[in-house]
Write a protein that holds these residues in place. Structure first.
Motif, PDB file in Angstrom:
ATOM      1  N   PRO A  27      32.444  90.467  79.211  1.00  0.00           N
ATOM      2  CA  PRO A  27      32.781  89.255  78.455  1.00  0.00           C
ATOM      3  C   PRO A  27      33.033  88.018  79.326  1.00  0.00           C
ATOM      4  O   PRO A  27      32.920  86.897  78.852  1.00  0.00           O
ATOM      5  CB  PRO A  27      34.051  89.643  77.691  1.00  0.00           C
ATOM      6  CG  PRO A  27      33.928  91.117  77.530  1.00  0.00           C
ATOM      7  CD  PRO A  27      33.300  91.584  78.825  1.00  0.00           C
ATOM      8  N   TRP A  30      30.241  85.333  79.330  1.00  0.00           N
ATOM      9  CA  TRP A  30      30.007  84.529  78.125  1.00  0.00           C
ATOM     10  C   TRP A  30      30.434  83.086  78.360  1.00  0.00           C
ATOM     11  O   TRP A  30      31.410  82.817  79.054  1.00  0.00           O
ATOM     12  CB  TRP A  30      30.817  85.111  76.977  1.00  0.00           C
ATOM     13  CG  TRP A  30      30.691  84.393  75.664  1.00  0.00           C
ATOM     14  CD1 TRP A  30      29.760  84.620  74.706  1.00  0.00           C
ATOM     15  CD2 TRP A  30      31.540  83.365  75.136  1.00  0.00           C
ATOM     16  NE1 TRP A  30      29.967  83.799  73.617  1.00  0.00           N
ATOM     17  CE2 TRP A  30      31.066  83.017  73.866  1.00  0.00           C
ATOM     18  CE3 TRP A  30      32.656  82.703  75.631  1.00  0.00           C
ATOM     19  CZ2 TRP A  30      31.661  82.036  73.081  1.00  0.00           C
ATOM     20  CZ3 TRP A  30      33.254  81.728  74.848  1.00  0.00           C
ATOM     21  CH2 TRP A  30      32.755  81.405  73.586  1.00  0.00           C
ATOM     22  N   GLU A  32      30.642  79.189  76.017  1.00  0.00           N
ATOM     23  CA  GLU A  32      30.537  78.616  74.670  1.00  0.00           C
ATOM     24  C   GLU A  32      29.120  78.176  74.325  1.00  0.00           C
ATOM     25  O   GLU A  32      28.693  78.390  73.197  1.00  0.00           O
ATOM     26  CB  GLU A  32      31.542  77.473  74.482  1.00  0.00           C
ATOM     27  CG  GLU A  32      32.940  77.985  74.262  1.00  0.00           C
ATOM     28  CD  GLU A  32      33.898  76.943  73.721  1.00  0.00           C
ATOM     29  OE1 GLU A  32      33.474  75.824  73.370  1.00  0.00           O
ATOM     30  OE2 GLU A  32      35.094  77.271  73.625  1.00  0.00           O
ATOM     31  N   ARG A  56      37.188  81.919  68.929  1.00  0.00           N
ATOM     32  CA  ARG A  56      38.229  81.737  69.950  1.00  0.00           C
ATOM     33  C   ARG A  56      39.352  82.765  69.773  1.00  0.00           C
ATOM     34  O   ARG A  56      39.890  83.281  70.758  1.00  0.00           O
ATOM     35  CB  ARG A  56      38.740  80.308  69.915  1.00  0.00           C
ATOM     36  CG  ARG A  56      37.673  79.349  70.461  1.00  0.00           C
ATOM     37  CD  ARG A  56      38.147  77.913  70.538  1.00  0.00           C
ATOM     38  NE  ARG A  56      37.066  77.077  71.064  1.00  0.00           N
ATOM     39  CZ  ARG A  56      36.456  76.134  70.372  1.00  0.00           C
ATOM     40  NH1 ARG A  56      36.834  75.834  69.140  1.00  0.00           N
ATOM     41  NH2 ARG A  56      35.474  75.427  70.921  1.00  0.00           N
ATOM     42  N   ARG A  59      38.193  86.041  71.248  1.00  0.00           N
ATOM     43  CA  ARG A  59      38.254  86.019  72.713  1.00  0.00           C
ATOM     44  C   ARG A  59      39.691  86.164  73.198  1.00  0.00           C
ATOM     45  O   ARG A  59      39.949  86.887  74.162  1.00  0.00           O
ATOM     46  CB  ARG A  59      37.614  84.749  73.257  1.00  0.00           C
ATOM     47  CG  ARG A  59      36.130  84.741  72.919  1.00  0.00           C
ATOM     48  CD  ARG A  59      35.206  84.204  73.920  1.00  0.00           C
ATOM     49  NE  ARG A  59      35.468  84.329  75.306  1.00  0.00           N
ATOM     50  CZ  ARG A  59      34.868  85.211  76.117  1.00  0.00           C
ATOM     51  NH1 ARG A  59      33.997  86.082  75.635  1.00  0.00           N
ATOM     52  NH2 ARG A  59      35.120  85.206  77.404  1.00  0.00           N
ATOM     53  N   TYR A  62      40.748  89.756  72.667  1.00  0.00           N
ATOM     54  CA  TYR A  62      40.127  90.638  73.657  1.00  0.00           C
ATOM     55  C   TYR A  62      40.854  90.516  74.991  1.00  0.00           C
ATOM     56  O   TYR A  62      41.165  91.519  75.636  1.00  0.00           O
ATOM     57  CB  TYR A  62      38.642  90.328  73.826  1.00  0.00           C
ATOM     58  CG  TYR A  62      38.043  91.171  74.917  1.00  0.00           C
ATOM     59  CD1 TYR A  62      37.760  92.516  74.679  1.00  0.00           C
ATOM     60  CD2 TYR A  62      37.846  90.668  76.188  1.00  0.00           C
ATOM     61  CE1 TYR A  62      37.276  93.322  75.690  1.00  0.00           C
ATOM     62  CE2 TYR A  62      37.365  91.468  77.202  1.00  0.00           C
ATOM     63  CZ  TYR A  62      37.077  92.794  76.948  1.00  0.00           C
ATOM     64  OH  TYR A  62      36.610  93.601  77.956  1.00  0.00           O
ATOM     65  N   ALA A 101      31.243  85.967  69.990  1.00  0.00           N
ATOM     66  CA  ALA A 101      32.311  85.654  70.940  1.00  0.00           C
ATOM     67  C   ALA A 101      32.082  86.280  72.312  1.00  0.00           C
ATOM     68  O   ALA A 101      32.838  86.030  73.247  1.00  0.00           O
ATOM     69  CB  ALA A 101      33.651  86.117  70.381  1.00  0.00           C
ATOM     70  N   THR A 103      32.307  89.480  73.139  1.00  0.00           N
ATOM     71  CA  THR A 103      33.224  90.583  73.433  1.00  0.00           C
ATOM     72  C   THR A 103      32.578  91.900  73.014  1.00  0.00           C
ATOM     73  O   THR A 103      31.623  91.909  72.233  1.00  0.00           O
ATOM     74  CB  THR A 103      34.567  90.397  72.693  1.00  0.00           C
ATOM     75  OG1 THR A 103      34.351  90.390  71.286  1.00  0.00           O
ATOM     76  CG2 THR A 103      35.257  89.105  73.121  1.00  0.00           C
TER      77      THR A 103
END
Length: 110
Positions: A27, A30, A32, A56, A59, A62, A101, A103
């Motif tokens: 993750p 990643w 945006e 958000r 995230r 996570y 996201a 995740t």
């Protein structure tokens, strides 16, 4: 434990490792700007403010707790009700939001 194959997905100019369901295995890779492409691939054409609120939140959850919350927990703790989650993420709120996201796939989506 589920084995994670070595797969990659291209998001913009970046190739990122994903599992067999297309969920990020790292993750931290990643960004945006990737979210729009991932969303379109998941059937969500435009990311509105409500989408970003959930993305958000996923995230943050996570980072704090590991794999994402279930739909019920998401609806109770994100500030977006389960009914509202189904509008911006019609193909499964927890799973779709987690994918966008960046995740891992939630363990239990109920």
């Amino acid at each position: 434990m589920r084995s994670i194959p070595t797969l990659t997905a291209a998001h913009g100019d970046n190739a990122v490792p994903v599992d067999d369901g297309g969920f990020f295995t790292d993750p931290g890779r990643w960004t945006e700007p990737m979210a729009g492409q991932i969303a379109r691939e998941a059937g969500v054409e435009t990311l509105a403010d409500r989408h970003w609120e959930v993305i958000r939140f996923m995230r943050e959850q996570y980072a704090a707790k590991g794999p994402g919350p279930t739909v019920r927990v998401l609806g109770k703790t994100s500030g977006v009700s389960v009914k509202e989650l189904c509008r911006p993420f019609p193909k499964g709120p927890a799973k779709t939001a987690a994918k966008i996201a960046g995740t891992p796939e939630p363990r239990n989506r109920i």
